[in-house]
Each structure stands twice: as C-alpha cells, then as structure tokens.
Design a protein around this motif. Structure first.
Motif, mmCIF file in Angstrom:
data_model
loop_
_atom_site.group_PDB
_atom_site.id
_atom_site.type_symbol
_atom_site.label_atom_id
_atom_site.label_comp_id
_atom_site.label_asym_id
_atom_site.label_seq_id
_atom_site.Cartn_x
_atom_site.Cartn_y
_atom_site.Cartn_z
ATOM 1 N N ILE A 1 23.644 29.006 12.786
ATOM 2 C CA ILE A 1 23.448 27.670 12.217
ATOM 3 C C ILE A 1 24.121 26.618 13.096
ATOM 4 C CG2 ILE A 1 24.022 26.178 10.264
ATOM 5 C CD1 ILE A 1 23.686 28.627 8.451
ATOM 6 N N PHE A 2 25.313 26.934 13.615
ATOM 7 C CA PHE A 2 26.023 25.994 14.491
ATOM 8 C C PHE A 2 25.187 25.671 15.726
ATOM 9 C CE2 PHE A 2 28.690 25.504 18.299
ATOM 10 C CZ PHE A 2 29.366 24.339 17.968
ATOM 11 N N PHE A 3 24.663 26.707 16.389
ATOM 12 C CA PHE A 3 23.856 26.464 17.581
ATOM 13 C C PHE A 3 22.556 25.759 17.234
ATOM 14 C CE2 PHE A 3 26.580 29.697 19.584
ATOM 15 C CZ PHE A 3 26.848 29.051 20.781
ATOM 16 N N GLY A 4 22.008 26.048 16.059
ATOM 17 C CA GLY A 4 20.821 25.333 15.631
ATOM 18 C C GLY A 4 21.086 23.844 15.484
ATOM 19 N N VAL A 5 22.246 23.486 14.952
ATOM 20 C CA VAL A 5 22.620 22.078 14.810
ATOM 21 C C VAL A 5 22.807 21.426 16.184
ATOM 22 C CG1 VAL A 5 24.443 20.518 14.011
ATOM 23 C CG2 VAL A 5 23.658 22.387 12.533
ATOM 24 N N VAL A 6 23.502 22.123 17.088
ATOM 25 C CA VAL A 6 23.735 21.587 18.434
ATOM 26 C C VAL A 6 22.410 21.327 19.147
ATOM 27 C CG1 VAL A 6 24.663 22.106 20.727
ATOM 28 C CG2 VAL A 6 26.016 22.619 18.683
ATOM 29 N N PHE A 7 21.533 22.322 19.157
ATOM 30 C CA PHE A 7 20.232 22.150 19.812
ATOM 31 C C PHE A 7 19.429 21.032 19.158
ATOM 32 C CE2 PHE A 7 20.502 26.799 21.206
ATOM 33 C CZ PHE A 7 20.821 26.464 22.513
ATOM 34 N N SER A 8 19.532 20.916 17.846
ATOM 35 C CA SER A 8 18.762 19.896 17.134
ATOM 36 C C SER A 8 19.152 18.493 17.587
ATOM 37 C CB SER A 8 18.972 20.041 15.627
ATOM 38 O OG SER A 8 18.431 21.254 15.156
ATOM 39 N N PHE A 9 20.452 18.247 17.711
ATOM 40 C CA PHE A 9 20.885 16.913 18.141
ATOM 41 C C PHE A 9 20.491 16.640 19.592
ATOM 42 C CE2 PHE A 9 23.930 17.098 14.493
ATOM 43 C CZ PHE A 9 23.469 15.950 13.869
ATOM 44 N N VAL A 10 20.477 17.676 20.414
ATOM 45 C CA VAL A 10 20.018 17.506 21.801
ATOM 46 C C VAL A 10 18.550 17.086 21.818
ATOM 47 C CG1 VAL A 10 19.519 18.695 23.973
ATOM 48 C CG2 VAL A 10 21.698 19.087 22.805
ATOM 49 N N TYR A 11 17.724 17.760 21.007
ATOM 50 C CA TYR A 11 16.297 17.432 20.988
ATOM 51 C C TYR A 11 16.049 16.065 20.364
ATOM 52 C CZ TYR A 11 15.706 22.334 22.166
ATOM 53 O OH TYR A 11 15.767 23.555 22.778
ATOM 54 N N ILE A 12 16.821 15.715 19.356
ATOM 55 C CA ILE A 12 16.679 14.385 18.758
ATOM 56 C C ILE A 12 16.988 13.316 19.802
ATOM 57 C CG2 ILE A 12 17.684 12.790 17.084
ATOM 58 C CD1 ILE A 12 18.015 15.212 15.198
ATOM 59 N N GLY A 13 18.040 13.555 20.626
ATOM 60 C CA GLY A 13 18.363 12.626 21.704
ATOM 61 C C GLY A 13 17.241 12.546 22.735
ATOM 62 N N LEU A 14 16.630 13.694 23.047
ATOM 63 C CA LEU A 14 15.527 13.719 24.007
ATOM 64 C C LEU A 14 14.367 12.870 23.522
ATOM 65 C CD1 LEU A 14 13.881 14.954 26.417
ATOM 66 C CD2 LEU A 14 13.283 16.834 24.874
ATOM 67 N N GLN B 1 14.359 10.399 21.595
ATOM 68 C CA GLN B 1 14.632 8.963 21.524
ATOM 69 C C GLN B 1 14.019 8.252 22.728
ATOM 70 O OE1 GLN B 1 16.193 7.224 19.064
ATOM 71 N NE2 GLN B 1 16.325 9.122 17.892
ATOM 72 N N ALA B 2 13.942 8.972 23.853
ATOM 73 C CA ALA B 2 13.402 8.384 25.071
ATOM 74 C C ALA B 2 11.899 8.606 25.205
ATOM 75 C CB ALA B 2 14.122 8.960 26.293
ATOM 76 N N ARG B 3 11.394 9.637 24.541
ATOM 77 C CA ARG B 3 9.974 9.971 24.704
ATOM 78 C C ARG B 3 9.472 10.595 23.410
ATOM 79 N NH1 ARG B 3 7.771 13.616 29.770
ATOM 80 N NH2 ARG B 3 5.531 13.493 29.307
ATOM 81 N N PRO B 4 8.516 9.980 22.729
ATOM 82 C CA PRO B 4 8.117 10.449 21.393
ATOM 83 C C PRO B 4 7.300 11.734 21.386
ATOM 84 C CG PRO B 4 6.763 8.591 22.065
ATOM 85 C CD PRO B 4 7.818 8.739 23.112
ATOM 86 N N LEU B 5 6.693 12.094 22.514
ATOM 87 C CA LEU B 5 5.841 13.270 22.551
ATOM 88 C C LEU B 5 6.016 13.985 23.885
ATOM 89 C CD1 LEU B 5 3.691 14.511 20.588
ATOM 90 C CD2 LEU B 5 1.949 13.481 22.056
ATOM 91 N N TYR C 1 4.312 18.290 21.579
ATOM 92 C CA TYR C 1 5.313 18.539 20.548
ATOM 93 C C TYR C 1 6.059 17.237 20.255
ATOM 94 C CZ TYR C 1 5.010 23.659 20.561
ATOM 95 O OH TYR C 1 4.588 24.953 20.418
ATOM 96 N N ASP C 2 6.095 16.839 18.985
ATOM 97 C CA ASP C 2 6.950 15.724 18.602
ATOM 98 C C ASP C 2 8.300 16.279 18.167
ATOM 99 O OD1 ASP C 2 6.578 16.781 16.061
ATOM 100 O OD2 ASP C 2 5.155 15.231 15.442
ATOM 101 N N VAL C 3 9.202 15.412 17.755
ATOM 102 C CA VAL C 3 10.552 15.850 17.420
ATOM 103 C C VAL C 3 10.545 16.824 16.240
ATOM 104 C CG1 VAL C 3 10.993 13.872 15.902
ATOM 105 C CG2 VAL C 3 12.919 15.081 16.966
ATOM 106 N N HIS C 4 9.643 16.611 15.298
ATOM 107 C CA HIS C 4 9.554 17.481 14.126
ATOM 108 C C HIS C 4 9.148 18.891 14.542
ATOM 109 C CE1 HIS C 4 8.028 18.822 10.097
ATOM 110 N NE2 HIS C 4 9.107 18.166 9.722
ATOM 111 N N ASP C 5 8.145 19.010 15.418
ATOM 112 C CA ASP C 5 7.701 20.314 15.900
ATOM 113 C C ASP C 5 8.811 21.033 16.651
ATOM 114 O OD1 ASP C 5 5.114 20.030 14.912
ATOM 115 O OD2 ASP C 5 4.393 19.071 16.744
#
Length: 272
Positions: A39-52, A54-58, A62-66
């Motif tokens: 779960i910890f690594f899932g959270v870390v990766f999630s914030f990295v992808y959310i940051g990614l 922010q600069a590019r929606p698709l 794959y969008d951020v949700h995918d």
C-alpha cells in the motif's frame, strides 16, 4: 468428487495446494507487514503519476485515472504473480532437502506448482483484494466495470500466475549448478518485475521498447492481465495476446521440466 477419487494423484496435488494455503495463514504479522508495504508503494507511485499528469493529461492513451488503476492493480497482484524474494526451491537445493522432494511418489514439478498455486490463492484473497480496496479508498479509482473484461481477466490472471511460477522455478533451479544462486535470483526478479510493468507501466514506455516487451514472457505476468481488466485490449488483439501468454506458459514449463531432468540425473547435496 468422483474425479478426485478416480485420480489419487490429482487429489494429492489439491491437498498440497490446500496445505500451502493454510500454511500462509500462520504468518499473520508478516503478511500484514507485506500488505502495508504494498500500500505504501502504491501511494508513492500514485503521487508520482499524479505529478506526471499535471504536465500532460494523456500519455499513450492512458489518463491519470487509468494509470492509477494500473499501478494499484500491479501492486495488488505482485505477490500473486511474482513474489519478490522467493527462494523456497533454491533453499531446498542448497540444504539438500530437495532429495526428499525428489523421492516423493509424485512429479517434482507438479508438486512445486501445486504448492505455489496454493500460495497464490492465499495472496489473491488476503493481499490482492485488500490492496486494491485501499487504492479505491485513498484515490477513488473505482472498479473496472465491463463484464467481458472481467471474464477475460479470469483467464489472463491464472495464466499469469502459472507463468510466474514457471519463471521463478527456472531461476531457482540454478542452485543445482551454482553454490550461491541468490544473486541470480535477485537479478531475475528485478528484470521480471521491470518488464512486467511493476516499476513503470508498459504503456508509458517508448513505442519501440514497448513493441519488444510485449513479445517477451514478462508482459504476460502483470501487464497483460492489467490491460485486459482495464479494457485496453479487445477483439483479435485480445485473443492474440492471450494466445501468446499461453504459449509462454507452455514454453517455460517445458524448459523447466527439461532443466529439472538434466539437473536431477546427478544430485549432490551440500550442507544439511
């Protein structure tokens, strides 16, 4: 029930799997620690992808949700498919306990497959599902909803688990020839997890590299089941991907049986 009674070896393998499942229930605190780690690594990766995003929606369709769903599905499936640090078979070879397994009145490979199927079932229920539920609660990723995707996933996931068992048994039997095979095992795990999509989702790789990775057996471990469940594959593309996954399962099992046959012609026990 008649099938089991008429085939005692099948019943034996089922009992081996059931015993392996029950054995995992003993390690409650270790499994809880592993659950929290995933779960910890899932959270870390999630914030990295959310940051990614922010600069590019698709990215690559794959969008951020995918991508968040992809990441949490991978984290939930790792212990089902390719548990990091699996050295069970390697240790029996190193200590000489493998002689006992080879002496059992059953097929050596199917015995170990049965053990690992039992473990995989445990991790599916007690690790996979809770981790994805955590991702749903923390990031609102929801559940992929198409019935056909779930049916295809019901085929891709077991094939991925069998592929993972064959792959880790392959690098574990290196201990028949190497006195210290743990380094080989660690390298094999890192390579397998990378090309399976654990560190970076395969769809986010450069197009030329993605084309190569999809033909490797590693894609069938995690990447393919996840893409199937997300509904990213359909029609002939889906059927071809599943056929390729099945091909790699058969190929690795045949290679494993060949190497085991070669290795066990002369077994030298070291240590215990």
């Amino acid at each position: 029930m008649y099938c089991f009674r008429s085939n005692p070896m099948l019943l034996f393998y089922v009992e081996v799997a059931r015993t392996a499942f029950r054995r995992q229930l003993i390690y409650r605190w270790a499994n809880l620690a592993g659950l929290i780690t995933n779960i910890f690594f899932g959270v870390v990766f999630s914030f990295v992808y959310i940051g990614l995003y922010q600069a590019r929606p698709l990215v690559a369709g794959y969008d951020v949700h995918d991508t968040l769903r992809y990441s949490w599905l991978v984290q939930s499936m790792i212990m089902v498919i390719l548990p990091f640090g699996w050295r069970d078979l390697m240790l029996t070879i190193r200590t000489g306990e493998v002689v006992s397994d080879l002496s059992k009145p059953c097929d050596f490979c199917w015995y170990w497959f049965s053990r690992e199927v039992g473990r995989s079932l445990y991790y599916l229920l007690c690790r996979c599902i809770p981790i994805y539920i955590a991702g749903m609660l923390l990031f609102g990723i929801g559940v992929p909803g198409e019935l056909f995707s779930w049916l295809a996933y019901g085929l891709a996931l077991p094939l991925g688990a069998l592929l993972g068992i064959a792959y880790r048994m392959l690098y574990n039997i290196g201990a028949f020839w190497l006195i210290e095979a743990r380094a080989v095992g660690t390298m094999a795990e890192v390579v397998g997890l990378f090309f399976a999509g654990s560190y970076v989702p395969i769809p986010l790789l450069p197009l030329w590299l993605r084309g190569i990775v999809e033909w490797l057996p590693f894609s069938g471990l995690l990447n393919l089941p996840v893409q199937v469940l997300l509904g990213k594959l359909s029609g002939s593309e889906l059927y071809f991907a599943l056929a390729r996954q099945l091909f790699w399962v058969i190929a690795l099992v045949l290679l494993l049986r060949l190497l085991v046959s070669v290795a066990t012609r002369r077994v030298v026990s070291q240590g215990g």
